[in-house]
Scaffold this motif. Structure first.
Motif, PDB file in Angstrom:
ATOM      1  N   ALA A 247      74.026  -9.868 -56.239  1.00  0.00           N
ATOM      2  CA  ALA A 247      74.815  -9.522 -55.069  1.00  0.00           C
ATOM      3  C   ALA A 247      75.889  -8.741 -54.992  1.00  0.00           C
ATOM      4  N   LYS A 248      76.501  -8.224 -54.007  1.00  0.00           N
ATOM      5  CA  LYS A 248      77.761  -7.667 -53.949  1.00  0.00           C
ATOM      6  C   LYS A 248      78.837  -8.876 -53.852  1.00  0.00           C
ATOM      7  N   GLY A 249      79.886  -8.408 -54.621  1.00  0.00           N
ATOM      8  CA  GLY A 249      81.024  -9.203 -54.735  1.00  0.00           C
ATOM      9  C   GLY A 249      80.967 -10.213 -55.919  1.00  0.00           C
ATOM     10  N   ALA A 250      80.419  -9.507 -57.242  1.00  0.00           N
ATOM     11  CA  ALA A 250      80.597 -10.185 -58.333  1.00  0.00           C
ATOM     12  C   ALA A 250      80.838  -9.006 -59.458  1.00  0.00           C
ATOM     13  N   SER A 251      81.958  -9.081 -60.100  1.00  0.00           N
ATOM     14  CA  SER A 251      82.408  -8.299 -61.358  1.00  0.00           C
ATOM     15  C   SER A 251      82.997  -9.223 -62.333  1.00  0.00           C
ATOM     16  N   VAL A 252      83.187  -8.721 -63.488  1.00  0.00           N
ATOM     17  CA  VAL A 252      84.058  -9.271 -64.461  1.00  0.00           C
ATOM     18  C   VAL A 252      85.095  -8.690 -65.235  1.00  0.00           C
ATOM     19  N   ILE A 253      86.122  -9.356 -65.671  1.00  0.00           N
ATOM     20  CA  ILE A 253      87.193  -8.725 -66.056  1.00  0.00           C
ATOM     21  C   ILE A 253      87.489  -9.792 -67.450  1.00  0.00           C
ATOM     22  N   LEU A 254      87.288  -8.948 -68.468  1.00  0.00           N
ATOM     23  CA  LEU A 254      87.122  -9.606 -69.702  1.00  0.00           C
ATOM     24  C   LEU A 254      88.676  -9.401 -70.684  1.00  0.00           C
ATOM     25  N   TYR A 255      89.255 -10.131 -71.365  1.00  0.00           N
ATOM     26  CA  TYR A 255      90.199 -10.103 -72.169  1.00  0.00           C
ATOM     27  C   TYR A 255      89.912 -10.447 -73.651  1.00  0.00           C
ATOM     28  N   ARG A 256      90.972  -9.998 -74.526  1.00  0.00           N
ATOM     29  CA  ARG A 256      90.741  -9.931 -75.873  1.00  0.00           C
ATOM     30  C   ARG A 256      91.052 -11.566 -76.247  1.00  0.00           C
ATOM     31  N   ASN A 257      92.168 -12.093 -75.612  1.00  0.00           N
ATOM     32  CA  ASN A 257      92.412 -13.493 -75.987  1.00  0.00           C
ATOM     33  C   ASN A 257      93.046 -14.151 -74.630  1.00  0.00           C
TER      34      ASN A 257
END
Length: 474
Positions: A247-257
């Motif tokens: 559903a709209k309103g879902a993203s992910v930001i990933l970081y190395r650590n």
């Protein structure tokens, strides 16, 4: 519209909403080839139920709603698992790709402040094919965007041009996996290696490709490495509400650590109110999109995503072959996945987009840039995959009728450009809007003339015109 003196009955309210939607294009029949990413009916029903189950829960305070923290952790771990993450990888669920990109740029800026305190004007280097969200982040956060060229044949970022743009103010290099406009996969290993060489951060925008390319690879397709498995990639964004079909309103930001992700976070004990700790840009966050995304990832699994990607990729390949077979149309570059840009040396593609709209389709006009002609964009998703033949038939019919279209009034376009370059006073703008078919408070029925004007203007003036128009319309 004034504030209602008395309340309305629920049936009347719902009837009014349904009436308002009647003018919208019918995306449920696969006629909207942008913005909408729909799974099958069973998955849609599950999404709705999970969303409503968490409609009122707030991700702001996990001590009050600990289940939301668990859902977020599990979504991040599942996504990291298919995008080259390891035990050190961390991240958060955001409201969309733009917020994920804003946070990545904010993290790079604050990381640079900590490690290079003498830096007064940070810069990031990106190709012209990178998403506008990076320019928005630059505007909000005071980071200068240094835009470089791309390969005019493949539309991939030019690594040599990026190298030439690096200086002592550079903090971040940007790669797209793929770019939205033409579906081109940037050479991420080379860009990330360049970042390592200069001690810079490297963000990969995989908002459209992050939930597609891993499963396309699992189907046997050779995909250039682009994710956190690539040394030098320090962060990555991926939208679950695009090819993750959430559903709209879902993203992910990933970081190395976590050492890097720490620069994303904000906390405040500076007021008389409660302690605030925000991992993302928003404070209050509905847990509805989070729960819906968690449910869909668990429901589909890798097997479900492979099946959807196989269906969409087959439809994309048929679409590309069909477009290239229509005289006067051509697909730009070599799309790595289901994002396609269609140009024409003989037909006005802005008028083509309007003609398709009259037949009930939405295809997305894209303005020209150096090395990239004006074109129309098509996002092939699971919900439209079955409509490829119908779309191709109407595209061919529109191309056949193109000789009968009234020509764009070039004199009017030239007049509009001259006026805007010389005078953007309210009176001049009002006169111009009327001349090109814009009325205050009303959306234009067709966009070809307006897109012609925007395409002829320098970017800074075009941007100001769009702001003026929206400031008047809404």
């Amino acid at each position: 519209m004034r504030f209602p003196a008395e309340g309305m009955a629920p049936d009347e309210i719902l009837a009014a909403l349904r009436h308002g939607k009647a003018a919208d294009l019918d995306w449920q029949r696969g006629r909207v080839w942008a913005y909408i990413y729909q799974p099958d009916e069973a998955a849609t029903a599950l999404i709705e139920q999970a969303y409503l189950l968490y409609l009122s829960e707030n991700c702001l305070d996990p001590t009050t709603f600990p289940s939301t923290a668990r859902l977020e952790q599990e979504v991040v771990r599942m996504v990291a698992d298919v995008l080259g993450g390891d035990d050190q990888t961390c991240g958060n669920v955001t409201s969309g790709g733009t917020e994920s990109i804003l946070l990545a740029v904010k993290t790079a800026r604050d990381w640079a402040r900590a490690h290079r305190p003498a830096l007064d004007q940070p810069e990031m280097v990106l190709a012209r094919t990178a998403h506008a969200a990076f320019h928005k982040a630059a505007h909000y956060l005071g980071v200068k965007p240094v835009v470089v060229d791309f390969d005019p044949a493949t539309f991939a970022a030019d690594v040599r041009a990026m190298r030439s743009a690096i200086n002592d103010r550079t903090i971040l290099l940007v790669a797209s996996a793929p770019s939205y406009a033409q579906g081109a996969l940037d050479p991420v290993p080379e860009i990330a290696g360049l970042a390592q060489e200069y001690g810079l951060l490297c963000h990969v925008d995989a908002c459209v490709g992050g939930m597609y390319l891993p499963f396309l690879r699992q189907l046997g397709r050779q995909i250039t490495p682009f994710d956190l498995s690539v040394p030098g990639v320090t962060s990555l964004s991926v939208d679950l509400h695009k090819y993750g079909y959430a559903a709209k309103g879902a993203s992910v930001i990933l970081y190395r650590n976590r050492d890097l992700r720490r620069f994303q976070l904000f906390a405040s004990t500076d007021t008389t109110a409660y302690t605030v700790i925000n991992p993302t840009a928003l404070s209050s966050r509905s847990a509805g999109p989070l729960a819906a995304a968690w449910a869909l990832l668990r429901y589909l699994g890798a097997a479900g995503y492979r099946q959807m990607v196989a269906t969409v990729q087959a439809a994309t390949e048929r679409l590309i072959a069909g477009i290239n077979a229509i005289p006067g149309l051509q697909v730009l570059g070599q799309p790595v996945m289901s994002m396609v840009a269609v140009a024409s040396p003989t037909i006005n593609v802005f008028q083509l987009a309007d003609a398709m709209r009259r037949r009930g389709w939405y295809v997305q006009p894209q303005l020209s840039t150096p090395h990239s002609p004006r074109n129309i964009h098509l996002s092939v998703s699971y919900g439209v995959a079955g409509q490829v033949e119908a779309l191709l038939a109407d595209l061919a019919a529109c191309v056949a009728e193109a000789p009968q279209w009234p020509p764009i009034d070039r004199a009017l376009v030239e007049m509009a450009v001259a006026v805007l370059v010389r005078d953007r006073s309210p009176a001049a703008l009002q006169q111009l809007w009327q001349a090109i078919g814009l009325q205050a408070g009303e959306l234009p029925a067709e966009m070809a003339l307006i897109n012609e004007v925007l395409d002829a203007l320098p970017d800074p003036i075009a941007n100001e015109l769009v702001i003026d128009v929206f400031n008047t319309l809404f």
